[in-house]
Design a protein around this motif. Structure first.
Motif, short mmCIF file in Angstrom:
data_model
loop_
_atom_site.label_atom_id
_atom_site.label_comp_id
_atom_site.label_asym_id
_atom_site.label_seq_id
_atom_site.Cartn_x
_atom_site.Cartn_y
_atom_site.Cartn_z
N GLY A 1 37.93 -13.95 21.30
CA GLY A 1 38.42 -12.68 22.71
C GLY A 1 37.53 -13.95 23.90
O GLY A 1 36.81 -15.10 23.74
N TYR A 2 38.38 -14.03 25.08
CA TYR A 2 37.31 -14.74 26.37
C TYR A 2 36.27 -13.80 27.15
O TYR A 2 36.05 -12.58 27.39
N GLY A 3 35.26 -14.43 26.82
CA GLY A 3 34.24 -14.42 27.03
C GLY A 3 33.77 -12.99 26.21
O GLY A 3 33.69 -13.23 25.22
N GLY B 1 51.48 -10.61 25.05
CA GLY B 1 49.83 -10.17 25.40
C GLY B 1 49.76 -9.76 24.25
O GLY B 1 48.51 -9.35 23.08
N ALA B 2 50.65 -10.19 22.54
CA ALA B 2 49.68 -10.01 21.55
C ALA B 2 49.26 -11.00 21.08
O ALA B 2 48.75 -11.08 19.46
N GLY B 3 48.79 -12.14 21.50
CA GLY B 3 47.99 -13.05 21.56
C GLY B 3 48.04 -14.18 21.35
O GLY B 3 48.12 -15.56 20.98
N LYS B 4 48.70 -14.36 21.70
CA LYS B 4 50.45 -16.05 21.62
C LYS B 4 49.65 -17.24 21.83
O LYS B 4 48.88 -18.05 21.43
N SER B 5 49.66 -16.97 22.95
CA SER B 5 48.88 -17.92 24.19
C SER B 5 47.57 -18.35 23.63
O SER B 5 46.91 -18.98 23.21
N THR B 6 46.41 -16.63 23.57
CA THR B 6 45.38 -17.11 23.04
C THR B 6 45.40 -17.68 21.33
O THR B 6 44.14 -18.95 21.52
N ALA B 7 46.13 -17.63 21.18
CA ALA B 7 45.61 -18.73 19.49
C ALA B 7 45.93 -20.18 20.07
O ALA B 7 44.91 -20.41 19.51
#
Ligand SMILES: Nc1ncnc2c1ncn2[C@@H]1O[C@H](COP(=O)(O)OP(=O)(O)O)[C@@H](O)[C@H]1O
Ligand SMILES: [Mg+2]
Lengths: 458, 235, 336
Positions: free
Chosen positions: B12-14, B40-46
């Protein structure tokens, strides 16, 4: 109660410091410092409204302070009839011309919104207007400045009570803030800082160089006072009696009548200066308390909450349909008006208006240090910042001298380094203020008394 | 064991909540893998987690059998992983050629040769080589972004919505370019909104929902899976 | 003949001084713009940093003079510039490391950094005044003039003289050299390109392997050159007074913004725009028109748009106008 504990502690320390000055230096100095602390507190409250409530950087404090000072001259000084008859007509015509230009520009802006050459047209009107005004005003200015230049050489003021000028000072500043706000509030924060800094320079340079208005660098001295004059006090029986009564014990110890009289005389002179300053203190304290009540009320009102919401999240607040620009303009005007009021208070306190003394270090940046040190967005913090930083600013010299002597005690009196350092003692105030600012920003970024309200929850 | 894998990543972020939860993504060289899923599914985050732009709470990232979970993004770039972010993926104030040169900042050898290769792959870039990128069209900019990322001769290329905001024609062209890149034996992970087209050029695909793997399979499998079709491909 | 006289008059009193002053502003403006572009804050310590570097040049000049080292017809100060630059750079890196770095790493808002630079301004001002005092100092030696008005009149037989001070020539030559090297560096070298890339898109620059620490260091090194050289040139031409240097920050800011903040070439031009505007608007054209117009039309006023008291006000008004209509500056161009 605990919540207020550190506020009370901080203010007590401040008071003790000032009392110490009274005991060790003199009460007159202590009261001078206190008065300037109060004036600084008002300035800081003004800047804090802009920065703390809305996140606006106003590096133009100097300009508003100077305008406030100008108001004192224009309101309280007696008019100079010779000057008015010599050049009054030209000046009034020029004023009408300025109004005319403003109206025309406004008209163009409104009526010809879509005109391609709108800006050029406006530029043309302004340039032509300036030339016209110069032609009309120049002879007037020359005539006015020729009237008894050593004493007057300006139009004078309205000859009204000086306290009235405090309000006018606020209004002047508000007017300028309206203009500046219209121009610059849309800018990015750091551009706004630079723009306001430069506009303040323009304002001060006008006040400095338009001698017909306020004598420029020739200064206006001997301004009226809202409080008694020392010399009158010293000859008033009631005052002498009062001083005698207060110092009864001390005087009774002296047997020689002539000596007693001399000492009483000296006591009366000292007491008159303290009394005058105390009267000023009373006036300033009244202003500070009124402002504090008003600003606290505003801070906790729905409006204050809204402002902080805008500050902390401009985009979201804008999206919520709040008119950010309009609110910012209002805050900018309010804050600047308070600074203008402080400027008028300061000139009243000094009894003289010295346009040459308005410099950005002293009147903009030191005030900003006060805001940051005190605590952004907190009125009690702002006042404390005004007190603490002003105290340091004044006492830095003596403190530095003491430290230098302490650390160079082992050196010879004629030691070059020691002599040089002692000569440089006054400049240590910049060092202390600067280091103080850097330390606070680093280790107490919210200031001595931080803002308590959690805006996230609103 | 694939060439590049993110295994059971949670991050997660921070100090915020976990955005991805035990999420797994694998790719081999010469293969295109699509990551799909709602906004907002978290694709970029992955992807950012695989590059090291955020720290893993658990799970691991492995390239060529080597665990790199603790490396900084820069060090992962040196391992041959290149990333094209979704926004601000070019130096808008620099020229096309300068963009490519900066892309090769880590290379010690002759950059000119690599730039020639990129020009061969994207001929338009040669034509516009001394133009400021900010003045190019959307599709041309995406090519600059791809070109910049390819300058380190990566073994893995991660693309975050490479066709966002371009017209369908340009999109097809970009997909053709991406296939060409794949054919140079680069493994490609690609987040896409245009699910159907993306799957049609992908070897495999993952569907992420609220940070977790929901479906995975070959392009055809996913295209024909009725549930996937209903939820993500618009019927 | 009259026309020539008029032109020489203009050249002597407006154009030559404006080019000189413009060069000095330009160096400062590039300094501001570099810090803004790469480190992303408005540096309110600009004027005082320039003053700091100049202070070293002044002190070293006095020292060199006392031990008899000089450059003959050239000012001794030129010899001291390299040492002053080194001192300046060390000071900047020191300040960066102990003050600015913390906020950069924390990714603080630009406003925060600007406010921090106000603290640096106070401290720098104090150090300067403690070391050298607040006084006005001249440190120019060597040949004062390249061309004297009397010589020029003799040479040409014109009424009007043209004076070229050696400091004016030095200012222009040094500025051209320094600025050329700078633009070559920024545009043609790998390090320069990486600086521009970092300024343009920090995240992507990091992903491309650019080392931010190095970029920041190089920026301060360049800033050290610009601040010191700009400051020394100004001091040679006018004089060295700390307060004046603080004040010069204001037209320098104006030049940087007029040129489009973050754009070094714009800042360079901006310096001249401000200088020319200040001087043209406040010059009294009476004599100029006396040469050009027939006697009957000669003006009897000064024909001055604004009194010289308003020199600064002119540049600030230009700035306000630019901010109003073109906040991105009046020159198109690459940003740093
Ligand atoms: N920098 C960030 N800081 C905090 N939260 C973020 C950040 N970026 C994205 N998020 C949150 O993470 C979630 C997933 O975002 P993202 O990975 O961008 O989704 P996708 O790319 O699938 O549309 C979203 O809820 C978003 O709000
Ligand atoms: Mg995304």
């Amino acid at each position: 109660m605990r919540k207020y504990l550190n506020i009370i502690t901080a203010y007590s320390i401040m008071m003790i410091l000032i009392i110490l000055v009274g005991i060790f230096q003199s009460w007159s100095i202590a009261l001078s410092i206190l008065n300037y602390c109060l004036i600084s507190a008002v300035m800081t409250m003004g800047a804090n409204i802009q920065w703390g409530y809305a996140g606006l950087i106003n590096f133009g404090i100097m300009g508003y302070t100077a305008l406030g000072g100008l108001a004192v001259v224009l309101v309280s000084v007696a008019p100079v009839p010779e000057a008015w008859s010599a050049g009054g007509f030209n000046m009034i015509t020029s004023l009408i011309l300025i109004l005319g230009i403003v109206l025309i520009v406004n008209y163009i802006l409104k009526k010809y919104k879509n005109l391609k050459y709108k800006n050029y047209l406006i530029a043309l009107v302004i340039v032509f207007g300036i030339i016209l005004i110069r032609v009309v005003a120049s002879p007037g200015i020359e005539a006015i400045e020729a009237v008894n230049p050593a004493k007057t050489g300006f139009l004078g003021g309205l000859g009204m009570p000086i306290l009235f000028s405090w309000i006018v000072g606020g209004l002047f500043a508000a007017g300028l803030a309206f203009l500046v706000g219209k121009i610059a509030l849309g800018l990015r924060a750091d551009y706004l800082a630079i723009a306001t800094l430069l506009i303040a320079e323009i304002v001060v340079s006008i006040i400095k160089h338009e001698d017909w208005l306020a004598r420029g660098v020739k200064n206006v001295i001997g301004l009226k006072r809202p409080v008694p004059y020392e010399i009158n006090l010293q000859t008033s029986p009631w005052f002498i009696n009062l001083v005698e009564k207060l110092n009864q014990g001390k005087l009774n110890l002296i047997s020689s009548v002539s000596e007693k009289k001399d000492i009483l005389n000296q006591l009366v002179i000292d007491a008159s200066s303290v009394y005058v300053k105390l009267c000023m203190t009373g006036l300033f304290l009244t202003v500070v308390i009124i402002l504090l009540i008003l600003t606290q009320k505003a801070l906790y009102s729905p409006w204050g909450r809204k402002m902080r919401a805008i500050r902390d999240n401009e985009e979201a607040a804008g999206a919520m349909g709040k008119n950010v620009v309009k609110e910012h303009l209002l805050i900018f005007i309010l804050g600047s008006a308070i600074v203008g009021l402080a400027g008028a208070m300061m000139v009243t306190n000094d009894g003289l208006f010295t346009p040459g003394s308005y410099r950005p270090m002293r009147y903009t940046f030191v005030i900003w240090v006060m805001v940051i040190v005190g605590g952004t967005g907190n009125n009690f913090g702002a006042i404390l910042g005004g007190f603490a930083v002003w105290f340091l600013w004044v006492e830095a010299g003596p403190i530095a001298l003491f430290l230098i002597n302490f650390f160079t005690a082992h050196l010879d009196e004629a030691n070059a380094l020691k002599v040089h350092l002692i000569e440089s003692a006054p400049y240590f105030r910049f060092l202390m203020i600067g280091v103080g600012l850097l330390v606070i920003m680093r280790y107490r970024p919210k200031g001595l008394i931080p803002e308590k309200i959690n805006t996230k929850k609103i | 064991m694939s060439f590049f894998e993110g295994n059971k990543m949670t991050a997660g972020y921070g100090n915020g909540p976990d955005i991805i939860n035990s999420c797994t993504i694998k790719v081999d060289r010469g293969e295109i893998v699509a990551i799909l899923g709602p906004n907002g599914a978290g694709k970029s985050t992955a992807m950012k987690a695989m590059l090291g732009l955020l720290n893993l709470k658990s799970g691991s990232v492995v390239i060529d059998g080597q665990e790199i979970s603790k490396l900084s993004p820069q060090d992962r770039v040196k391992k041959g992983i290149s990333f094209v972010p979704q926004t601000k993926n070019v130096f808008a104030e620099l020229t096309v050629r300068e963009n490519l040169e900066v892309g090769a900042f880590l290379r010690e050898d002759d950059v000119n040769k690599v730039i020639e290769e990129i020009y061969n792959l994207f001929p338009i870039l040669k034509e516009k080589s001394s133009q400021v990128v900010g003045q190019l069209s959307g599709g041309q900019r995406q090519q600059v972004a791809l070109g910049r990322a390819l300058m380190i001769k990566p073994s893995i290329l991660m693309l975050d919505e490479p066709t966002a905001g371009v017209s369908p024609i340009v999109m097809d062209e970009l997909f053709q370019h991406i296939i060409k890149v794949k054919e140079t034996n680069v493994g490609i992970i690609m987040v896409e909104q245009n699910a159907k087209q993306a799957l049609s050029i992908s070897n495999r695909g993952y569907v992420l929902v609220t940070g977790e793997n929901k479906f995975e399979g070959s392009g055809d499998e996913l295209l024909n899976d009725p549930e996937v079709r209903r939820s993500f491909l618009g019927g | 003949m009259e026309l020539l006289n008029a032109l020489i008059l203009l050249l002597n009193y407006t154009i030559v001084p404006a080019i000189t002053y413009g060069s000095q502003l330009a160096l400062g403006a590039i300094f501001v713009t570099l810090i803004y572009g790469v480190l992303r804050f408005a540096n309110f310590a600009t004027g005082d940093m320039m003053s700091f570097g100049t202070m070293f040049a002044v002190l070293l000049t006095y020292y060199f003079q006392s031990i008899g080292i000089g450059l003959g017809i050239l000012p001794t100060a030129l010899l001291t510039i390299p040492f002053a630059i080194i001192a300046m750079i060390l000071y900047m890196l020191f300040i960066d490391n102990f003050v600015f770095k913390y906020y950069r790493v924390k990714k603080s808002a630009p406003v925060q950094l600007a406010m921090v630079s106000v603290g640096v301004m106070f401290v720098t001002q104090a150090i300067i005044r403690i070391i050298i005092g607040p006084f006005d100092r001249r440190f120019l030696d060597g040949e004062k003039f390249i061309l004297k008005a009397s010589e020029f009149k003799e040479m040409t037989g014109l009424n009007e003289g043209l004076t070229i001070k050696s400091t004016q020539a030095i200012t222009v030559v040094v500025t051209i050299i320094l600025v050329s090297i700078l633009f070559w560096f920024l545009n043609k070298t790998k390090t320069g390109t990486s600086m521009r890339a970092y300024s343009d898109n920090e995240d992507l620059a990091l992903l491309s392997g650019i080392d931010p620490k190095r970029v920041v260091m190089i920026t301060w090194i360049i800033a050290g050159f610009l601040a010191t050289v700009g400051g020394v040139l100004y001091g040679l031409d006018k004089s060295y007074k700390p307060f004046v240097y603080f004040n010069n920050m204001l037209p320098i800011f104006a030049a940087a913004i007029v040129g489009g903040i973050g754009n070094p070439f714009g800042a360079f031009l901006g310096g001249y725009v401000i200088a020319f505007a200040e001087i043209f608007v406040t010059y009294a054209y009476k004599k100029f028109f006396t040469y050009l117009l027939p006697e009957s039309l000669e003006p009897d006023s000064l024909v001055q748009l604004l009194s010289t008291d308003y020199k600064f006000a002119v540049s600030f008004s230009i700035l306000v106008i630019v901010l109003l209509f073109r906040p991105s500056g009046i020159f198109e161009g690459k940003k740093i």
